[in-house]
Design a protein around this motif. Structure first.
Motif, PDB file in Angstrom:
ATOM      1  N   TYR A  69       0.817  -1.208   0.000  1.00  0.00           N
ATOM      2  CA  TYR A  69       0.000   0.000   0.000  1.00  0.00           C
ATOM      3  C   TYR A  69       0.856   1.266   0.000  1.00  0.00           C
ATOM      4  O   TYR A  69       1.908   1.322   0.632  1.00  0.00           O
ATOM      5  CB  TYR A  69      -0.909   0.013   1.241  1.00  0.00           C
ATOM      6  N   GLY A  70       0.348   2.257  -0.696  1.00  0.00           N
ATOM      7  CA  GLY A  70       0.904   3.592  -0.549  1.00  0.00           C
ATOM      8  C   GLY A  70       0.292   4.209   0.693  1.00  0.00           C
ATOM      9  O   GLY A  70      -0.916   4.102   0.916  1.00  0.00           O
ATOM     10  N   ILE A  71       1.106   4.853   1.527  1.00  0.00           N
ATOM     11  CA  ILE A  71       0.610   5.393   2.786  1.00  0.00           C
ATOM     12  C   ILE A  71       1.118   6.817   2.962  1.00  0.00           C
ATOM     13  O   ILE A  71       2.236   7.150   2.549  1.00  0.00           O
ATOM     14  CB  ILE A  71       1.032   4.493   3.974  1.00  0.00           C
ATOM     15  N   SER A  72       0.290   7.656   3.554  1.00  0.00           N
ATOM     16  CA  SER A  72       0.647   9.065   3.749  1.00  0.00           C
ATOM     17  C   SER A  72       2.002   9.210   4.415  1.00  0.00           C
ATOM     18  O   SER A  72       2.325   8.495   5.373  1.00  0.00           O
ATOM     19  CB  SER A  72      -0.399   9.760   4.623  1.00  0.00           C
ATOM     20  N   ASP A  73       2.757  10.176   3.944  1.00  0.00           N
ATOM     21  CA  ASP A  73       4.094  10.405   4.488  1.00  0.00           C
ATOM     22  C   ASP A  73       4.057  10.760   5.972  1.00  0.00           C
ATOM     23  O   ASP A  73       4.992  10.468   6.709  1.00  0.00           O
ATOM     24  CB  ASP A  73       4.780  11.558   3.741  1.00  0.00           C
ATOM     25  N   ASN A  74       2.970  11.411   6.391  1.00  0.00           N
ATOM     26  CA  ASN A  74       2.904  11.895   7.771  1.00  0.00           C
ATOM     27  C   ASN A  74       2.206  10.929   8.713  1.00  0.00           C
ATOM     28  O   ASN A  74       1.843  11.301   9.827  1.00  0.00           O
ATOM     29  CB  ASN A  74       2.183  13.243   7.808  1.00  0.00           C
ATOM     30  N   THR A  75       1.993   9.679   8.290  1.00  0.00           N
ATOM     31  CA  THR A  75       1.375   8.685   9.169  1.00  0.00           C
ATOM     32  C   THR A  75       2.256   8.445  10.396  1.00  0.00           C
ATOM     33  O   THR A  75       3.472   8.286  10.280  1.00  0.00           O
ATOM     34  CB  THR A  75       1.178   7.349   8.425  1.00  0.00           C
ATOM     35  N   TRP A  76       1.641   8.418  11.551  1.00  0.00           N
ATOM     36  CA  TRP A  76       2.399   8.147  12.772  1.00  0.00           C
ATOM     37  C   TRP A  76       3.031   6.754  12.700  1.00  0.00           C
ATOM     38  O   TRP A  76       2.408   5.791  12.246  1.00  0.00           O
ATOM     39  CB  TRP A  76       1.473   8.189  13.987  1.00  0.00           C
ATOM     40  N   ALA A  77       4.282   6.638  13.161  1.00  0.00           N
ATOM     41  CA  ALA A  77       4.945   5.337  13.225  1.00  0.00           C
ATOM     42  C   ALA A  77       4.124   4.368  14.075  1.00  0.00           C
ATOM     43  O   ALA A  77       4.052   3.162  13.777  1.00  0.00           O
ATOM     44  CB  ALA A  77       6.350   5.497  13.793  1.00  0.00           C
ATOM     45  N   LEU A  78       3.483   4.859  15.133  1.00  0.00           N
ATOM     46  CA  LEU A  78       2.631   4.048  15.993  1.00  0.00           C
ATOM     47  C   LEU A  78       1.583   3.297  15.174  1.00  0.00           C
ATOM     48  O   LEU A  78       1.348   2.097  15.378  1.00  0.00           O
ATOM     49  CB  LEU A  78       1.951   4.958  17.017  1.00  0.00           C
ATOM     50  N   HIS A  79       0.957   4.011  14.213  1.00  0.00           N
ATOM     51  CA  HIS A  79      -0.110   3.394  13.432  1.00  0.00           C
ATOM     52  C   HIS A  79       0.435   2.470  12.349  1.00  0.00           C
ATOM     53  O   HIS A  79      -0.138   1.406  12.086  1.00  0.00           O
ATOM     54  CB  HIS A  79      -0.985   4.478  12.810  1.00  0.00           C
ATOM     55  N   LEU A  80       1.540   2.851  11.727  1.00  0.00           N
ATOM     56  CA  LEU A  80       2.129   1.982  10.708  1.00  0.00           C
ATOM     57  C   LEU A  80       2.579   0.663  11.333  1.00  0.00           C
ATOM     58  O   LEU A  80       2.323  -0.424  10.783  1.00  0.00           O
ATOM     59  CB  LEU A  80       3.308   2.691  10.043  1.00  0.00           C
ATOM     60  N   ILE A  81       3.210   0.737  12.485  1.00  0.00           N
ATOM     61  CA  ILE A  81       3.652  -0.486  13.154  1.00  0.00           C
ATOM     62  C   ILE A  81       2.450  -1.313  13.585  1.00  0.00           C
ATOM     63  O   ILE A  81       2.452  -2.553  13.486  1.00  0.00           O
ATOM     64  CB  ILE A  81       4.562  -0.138  14.351  1.00  0.00           C
ATOM     65  N   GLY A  82       1.388  -0.651  14.052  1.00  0.00           N
ATOM     66  CA  GLY A  82       0.179  -1.374  14.434  1.00  0.00           C
ATOM     67  C   GLY A  82      -0.424  -2.145  13.267  1.00  0.00           C
ATOM     68  O   GLY A  82      -0.859  -3.290  13.420  1.00  0.00           O
ATOM     69  N   LEU A  83      -0.440  -1.535  12.096  1.00  0.00           N
ATOM     70  CA  LEU A  83      -0.949  -2.227  10.903  1.00  0.00           C
ATOM     71  C   LEU A  83      -0.048  -3.407  10.537  1.00  0.00           C
ATOM     72  O   LEU A  83      -0.533  -4.498  10.189  1.00  0.00           O
ATOM     73  CB  LEU A  83      -1.036  -1.251   9.730  1.00  0.00           C
ATOM     74  N   GLN A  84       1.255  -3.198  10.604  1.00  0.00           N
ATOM     75  CA  GLN A  84       2.192  -4.270  10.254  1.00  0.00           C
ATOM     76  C   GLN A  84       2.085  -5.451  11.211  1.00  0.00           C
ATOM     77  O   GLN A  84       2.171  -6.615  10.795  1.00  0.00           O
ATOM     78  CB  GLN A  84       3.622  -3.722  10.245  1.00  0.00           C
ATOM     79  N   GLU A  85       1.879  -5.173  12.488  1.00  0.00           N
ATOM     80  CA  GLU A  85       1.755  -6.258  13.449  1.00  0.00           C
ATOM     81  C   GLU A  85       0.444  -7.017  13.266  1.00  0.00           C
ATOM     82  O   GLU A  85       0.385  -8.246  13.466  1.00  0.00           O
ATOM     83  CB  GLU A  85       1.853  -5.700  14.869  1.00  0.00           C
ATOM     84  N   THR A  86      -0.616  -6.308  12.886  1.00  0.00           N
ATOM     85  CA  THR A  86      -1.907  -6.960  12.676  1.00  0.00           C
ATOM     86  C   THR A  86      -1.932  -7.736  11.370  1.00  0.00           C
ATOM     87  O   THR A  86      -2.518  -8.836  11.291  1.00  0.00           O
ATOM     88  CB  THR A  86      -3.028  -5.904  12.668  1.00  0.00           C
ATOM     89  N   LEU A  87      -1.288  -7.205  10.336  1.00  0.00           N
ATOM     90  CA  LEU A  87      -1.234  -7.853   9.019  1.00  0.00           C
ATOM     91  C   LEU A  87       0.226  -7.938   8.584  1.00  0.00           C
ATOM     92  O   LEU A  87       0.707  -7.146   7.770  1.00  0.00           O
ATOM     93  CB  LEU A  87      -2.043  -7.045   8.000  1.00  0.00           C
ATOM     94  N   PRO A  88       0.970  -8.886   9.130  1.00  0.00           N
ATOM     95  CA  PRO A  88       2.410  -8.946   8.874  1.00  0.00           C
ATOM     96  C   PRO A  88       2.769  -9.204   7.415  1.00  0.00           C
ATOM     97  O   PRO A  88       3.915  -8.970   7.008  1.00  0.00           O
ATOM     98  CB  PRO A  88       2.888 -10.095   9.773  1.00  0.00           C
ATOM     99  N   GLY A  89       1.802  -9.639   6.606  1.00  0.00           N
ATOM    100  CA  GLY A  89       2.082  -9.874   5.191  1.00  0.00           C
ATOM    101  C   GLY A  89       1.984  -8.632   4.330  1.00  0.00           C
ATOM    102  O   GLY A  89       2.329  -8.664   3.144  1.00  0.00           O
ATOM    103  N   THR A  90       1.520  -7.526   4.914  1.00  0.00           N
ATOM    104  CA  THR A  90       1.405  -6.294   4.143  1.00  0.00           C
ATOM    105  C   THR A  90       2.729  -5.539   4.131  1.00  0.00           C
ATOM    106  O   THR A  90       3.596  -5.756   4.976  1.00  0.00           O
ATOM    107  CB  THR A  90       0.317  -5.371   4.731  1.00  0.00           C
ATOM    108  N   SER A  91       2.864  -4.653   3.150  1.00  0.00           N
ATOM    109  CA  SER A  91       4.032  -3.775   3.090  1.00  0.00           C
ATOM    110  C   SER A  91       3.565  -2.396   2.646  1.00  0.00           C
ATOM    111  O   SER A  91       2.468  -2.239   2.094  1.00  0.00           O
ATOM    112  CB  SER A  91       5.094  -4.325   2.131  1.00  0.00           C
ATOM    113  N   TYR A  92       4.431  -1.397   2.856  1.00  0.00           N
ATOM    114  CA  TYR A  92       4.006  -0.008   2.683  1.00  0.00           C
ATOM    115  C   TYR A  92       5.109   0.824   2.050  1.00  0.00           C
ATOM    116  O   TYR A  92       6.303   0.567   2.267  1.00  0.00           O
ATOM    117  CB  TYR A  92       3.614   0.589   4.040  1.00  0.00           C
TER     118      TYR A  92
END
Length: 388
Positions: free
Chosen positions: A126-149
């Motif tokens: 996925y393309g993700i906003s440059d200003n996304t909090w690291a907290l939220h990006l890591i949360g998404l990665q931990e919930t869906l470890p097969g995704t990338s950004y």
């Protein structure tokens, strides 16, 4: 290049002419375009955090500093989904673009990433906003470890670059408001006052002529003008000073950004010569704007004029940047940017010469690409104005 290089009268009132409001259909079309662009870039979709992208895509402006997850999910397999904290859902529902969205709210104590996960493909990129909090990006990665950004700046740098007619109209209104502020600032005293005082006058004028937000008011006098991003300071402006003015912000939700250089009292022959050189470079670059040429060609035209006159080493920044719902965004008029210009792109053209310890000169207009060339959205006189 269409448009005159001479001054144009502006109304005393800064309120822009009536501008048709954006509709839910406008926001729906933008989100559909983002999905198409993402698919073309090989992405599974786009994830947008609070910030200018979300405002542009939905008309919704949530708190940017909240730790609670707010995320717009755009994919080709489903309609747009806005994940939003329940306490902010009433405001989200009032956004103009809300009818084009499915709101999925969550309450404190619930895992927001688990709420978001069903809208994503478990192995998608996925393309993700440059200003996304690291907290939220890591949360998404931990919930869906097969995704990338990947950052949207890299994946879809031109997402907001091409403006429609109503966006250009708003940029023109913002430019006219900034122009009106410039016409008035020339009337205030410069000599004997601190840079900060003139900068405050500029900010007041921008607001008086319709700006809801002032982003910057650069006042660089004398040697301070040789610093392109000088912050207005306590230096007292004196007779004989060259003064670089660079100012802008948001008006009707879209940016203004213009630069003019004035002189306190009569300039020297050298000061006039350097100013005319920058004026010639800026004029040549604006006249070069047309569909199909590369962004870097605008930079090359301006830089060649200044280099040929022997001042190339004193032009120390890119020639321009895009502008829209923010005052700085892609595209960039800089060497190495081979993206071709297309109608609807809007950007600054702002060459400068900066002589360390002495003075600087910058002249800047916002230009929009038309079907056959370019049109300046700033129309104030570009010659060296003498102020008191």
């Amino acid at each position: 290049m269409t448009g005159s290089d001479a001054s144009t009268a502006h109304p005393a009132a800064g309120a822009p002419a009536h501008l048709a409001p954006f509709t839910a259909d406008d926001y729906r079309a933008r989100m559909e375009r983002a999905v198409r662009d993402a698919t073309g870039a090989g992405l599974a979709g786009v994830l947008v955090a609070p910030g200018p992208d979300m405002v542009w895509l939905t008309g919704y402006q949530p708190p940017a500093d909240t730790e609670r997850l707010t995320l717009l999910v755009l994919t080709p397999d489903a309609g747009p989904v806005l994940v939003v904290p329940k306490l902010e859902a009433p405001d989200a529902e009032k956004a103009v673009g809300a009818p084009a969205l499915t709101l999925r709210d969550w309450t404190d104590g619930v895992d927001p990433y688990g709420v978001t996960a069903p809208a994503l493909t478990p192995t998608g990129r996925y393309g993700i906003s440059d200003n996304t909090w690291a907290l939220h990006l890591i949360g998404l990665q931990e919930t869906l470890p097969g995704t990338s950004y990947t950052p949207l700046a890299n994946a879809l740098p031109m997402l907001r670059a091409v403006k429609d007619a109503r966006e250009v109209a708003r940029l023109a209104a913002a430019g006219a408001a900034a122009d009106a502020a410039y016409e008035e600032i020339k009337k205030v005293p410069f000599a004997g006052r601190r840079e900060t005082e003139v900068a405050a006058d500029l900010a007041d004028l921008l607001r008086a002529f319709g700006h809801s937000q002032v982003d910057f008011t650069v006042v660089g006098s004398g040697p301070n003008g040789a610093n392109p991003h000088h912050e207005a300071g306590i230096r007292v402006i004196g007779e004989g000073d060259m003064v670089v003015l660079d100012f802008g912000g948001l008006c009707e939700g879209y940016g203004s950004d213009t630069s003019r250089t004035v002189h306190v009292g009569e300039p020297t022959e050298e000061e006039r010569r350097v100013h005319e050189l920058v004026h010639a470079a800026q004029r040549a670059a604006c006249e070069a704007v047309r569909p199909g040429i590369a962004c870097q060609d605008v930079d090359r035209v301006a830089r060649a004029v200044i280099a040929d006159a022997g001042y190339g080493e004193y032009f120390i920044h890119r020639t321009g940047h895009g502008i829209g719902v923010t005052t700085h965004e892609p595209p960039y008029m800089v060497e190495g940017e081979e993206l071709p210009l297309v109608p609807g792109m809007c950007f600054s053209v702002e060459p400068g010469v900066y002589l360390p310890g002495r003075f600087g000169v910058r002249i800047e207009d916002i230009v929009t690409v038309t079907g056959t060339g370019g049109r300046r959205l700033n129309t104030t006189e570009r010659g060296l104005a003498v102020v008191g």
